[in-house]
Design an enzyme around this catalytic site. Structure first.
Site, mmCIF file in Angstrom:
data_model
loop_
_atom_site.group_PDB
_atom_site.id
_atom_site.type_symbol
_atom_site.label_atom_id
_atom_site.label_comp_id
_atom_site.label_asym_id
_atom_site.label_seq_id
_atom_site.Cartn_x
_atom_site.Cartn_y
_atom_site.Cartn_z
ATOM 1 N N ASP A 150 -4.227 -5.075 5.949
ATOM 2 C CA ASP A 150 -4.456 -5.942 4.804
ATOM 3 C C ASP A 150 -3.168 -6.693 4.482
ATOM 4 O O ASP A 150 -2.094 -6.108 4.425
ATOM 5 C CB ASP A 150 -4.876 -5.089 3.595
ATOM 6 C CG ASP A 150 -5.501 -5.920 2.496
ATOM 7 O OD1 ASP A 150 -5.569 -5.420 1.363
ATOM 8 O OD2 ASP A 150 -5.905 -7.066 2.762
ATOM 9 N N HIS A 183 -2.784 -1.265 -3.302
ATOM 10 C CA HIS A 183 -3.981 -0.475 -3.028
ATOM 11 C C HIS A 183 -3.907 0.740 -3.947
ATOM 12 O O HIS A 183 -2.911 1.446 -3.983
ATOM 13 C CB HIS A 183 -3.990 -0.002 -1.572
ATOM 14 C CG HIS A 183 -4.232 -1.127 -0.607
ATOM 15 N ND1 HIS A 183 -4.044 -1.002 0.741
ATOM 16 C CD2 HIS A 183 -4.679 -2.388 -0.796
ATOM 17 C CE1 HIS A 183 -4.346 -2.142 1.343
ATOM 18 N NE2 HIS A 183 -4.734 -3.005 0.427
ATOM 19 N N SER A 211 0.859 -1.176 0.000
ATOM 20 C CA SER A 211 0.000 0.000 0.000
ATOM 21 C C SER A 211 0.900 1.233 0.000
ATOM 22 O O SER A 211 1.892 1.274 -0.717
ATOM 23 C CB SER A 211 -0.944 -0.063 1.185
ATOM 24 O OG SER A 211 -1.877 0.993 1.142
#
Lengths: 263, 181
Positions: free
Chosen positions: B127, B34, B7
């Site tokens: 995540d 992401h 991310s």
């Protein structure tokens, strides 16, 4: 999972055997965990015995995630390239296949209203789930999603005051009945049901990704049979007609996932 | 099969990682970053310019080939099927993310078992941790970017705390490890 799907087919006549496996497995695992089944056997048993639970099963294993004006650039293309070409039709018939809770249909209704064409349009909105159709009929969406929808609307070329299309009450936004009046909601299973009318525009967005190749082609054939010449077929952002058997009669609109049926 | 998740702060790592990978990589690579939900091709173009390996956005039903780098498209979860093809899913966000790293890692774990290697990079949410756990559970290899070298250490830190991680490495270590897989 095969066993489960065969049970479901035998008992209830719904065929999920041609759905893509990874996603289906995820949805089933999620449902089993959500409803706290201690074992697969118990889940299987409940499904066989309980019709009402089966209805819940269908609603939960199919994906119903949607938003108004999702992929604003798609709606911008509809607004600029597609809807003007439908304007000459005496009656505009549109099919939203797999409409879920209706956000896409209400978006379309707004587009048509702004183009001055709502009065001579009918939107047929179908889905495998009767419950989500009920929700769609009511035209009420959670107020906390409206900010996103409003942003999407503006990004799609919307210039009106988005809040003029709904009234807010008890945390919900109820959309104008004038929009709903032009919608017809009905259950329809893309796997098993036939074509039921001819349309100038068919939208089926992010449904085909859940079907395997064979089923995708079957469904696209149904769409082909349901589309008038020069009609438009619109798919999801990562879906394509390119590998299907119906592609020879279709031309793609630039890079958008919209194809036009040639005469 | 190598699957990479990241991310905030991970793009810089990927941009330095890709050119250093051997050209004859004998397995496919999936990258889940992401990303904002617009569908422009700048990310794929940027990464493609960094390596001789072919870089493309993942398409559903596409068959995974060794030596090709597949980027998860924005606003979809990326899954792998047991027949070696990719598929997409647009269900609920996981850890507020779609694509979610967990979703892809878990899918890869189930399909590839011991042949799976999961790499988790810099990022601001959790995540990827469950995904690494699943990869480990199915016998695969798990690598995490050394949090001390990560621009946003939360994601790798979380993985180190809650998942079983085989290697915690800085970029050079990661490159070496991947090239020796």
């Amino acid at each position: 999972m095969e066993i489960l799907l065969n049970d479901v087919l035998d008992r209830y006549g719904y065929d999920f055997t041609d759905y893509t496996k990874a996603s289906l497995k995820r949805r089933i695992t999620r449902l089993m965990s959500l409803d706290k089944f201690p074992s697969f056997a118990e889940f299987r048993f409940r499904l066989q015995k309980d019709r009402m639970y089966f209805d819940r099963f269908v609603e939960e294993i199919t994906v119903n995630v949607t938003e108004m004006f999702r992929d604003p650039s798609f709606y911008l293309t509809l607004r600029q390239e597609v809807i003007p070409k439908l304007a000459a039709c005496p009656l505009i018939r549109i099919w939203h296949a797999g409409c879920s809770t209706g956000e896409e249909v209400y978006s379309m209704a707004i587009l048509l209203k702004e183009a001055g064409l709502l009065h001579k349009s009918i939107m047929y909105a179908t889905d495998i789930n009767p419950d989500v159709l009920e929700k769609a009929r009511r035209g009420m969406f959670a107020l906390n999603t409206l900010k996103l929808y409003s942003e999407n609307y503006i990004a799609s070329g919307g210039q009106a005051d988005f809040s003029s299309y709904y009234t807010a009450k008890y945390g919900l936004a109820k959309f104008d009945m004038a929009l709903t009046e032009k919608m017809v909601f009905a259950t329809h299973n893309l796997v098993s049901d036939r074509s039921f009318n001819e349309f100038q525009l068919i939208l089926c967005r992010n449904v085909l990704i859940y079907f395997d190749k064979v089923l995708q082609d079957k469904v696209l054939s149904v769409f082909d049979q349901s589309l008038e010449p020069l009609g438009f077929l619109a798919l999801g952002a990562k879906e394509t007609l390119r590998f299907s058997t119906i592609i020879p009669q279709y031309r793609q609109l630039n890079k958008d996932r919209i194809w036009r049926k040639m005469e | 099969m190598l699957v990479i998740g990241g991310s905030a702060g991970s793009l810089e790592v990927i941009v330095r990682l890709l050119p250093a990978l051997r050209r004859d990589l004998p397995f496919p690579v999936i990258i889940v970053l992401h990303r904002k939900s617009s569908s422009d091709s700048t990310l794929v173009d940027l990464l493609a310019a960094k390596t001789f390996l072919q870089v493309k956005e993942a398409d559903e039903k596409e068959e995974l080939q060794p030596g090709i780098v597949y980027i998860a498209p924005s606003d979809y979860h990326l899954l792998v099927e047991t027949d070696g093809t990719l598929s997409l899913d647009d269900s609920e966000k996981v850890h507020y993310s779609r694509p979610s790293i967990d979703v892809t890692f878990e899918s890869v774990a189930e399909c590839y078992g011991e042949k799976a290697c999961g790499l988790l990079l810099s990022g601001a949410n959790a995540d990827g941790t469950e995904g690494l756990k699943r990869i480990k559970a199915f016998g695969g290899l798990t690598i995490v970017q050394d949090p001390a070298t990560a621009e946003v250490p939360f994601m790798p830190d979380n993985a180190v705390a809650f998942a079983v991680v085989d290697y915690v490495l800085p970029l050079n270590g990661i490159i070496e490890k991947i090239n020796s897989l």
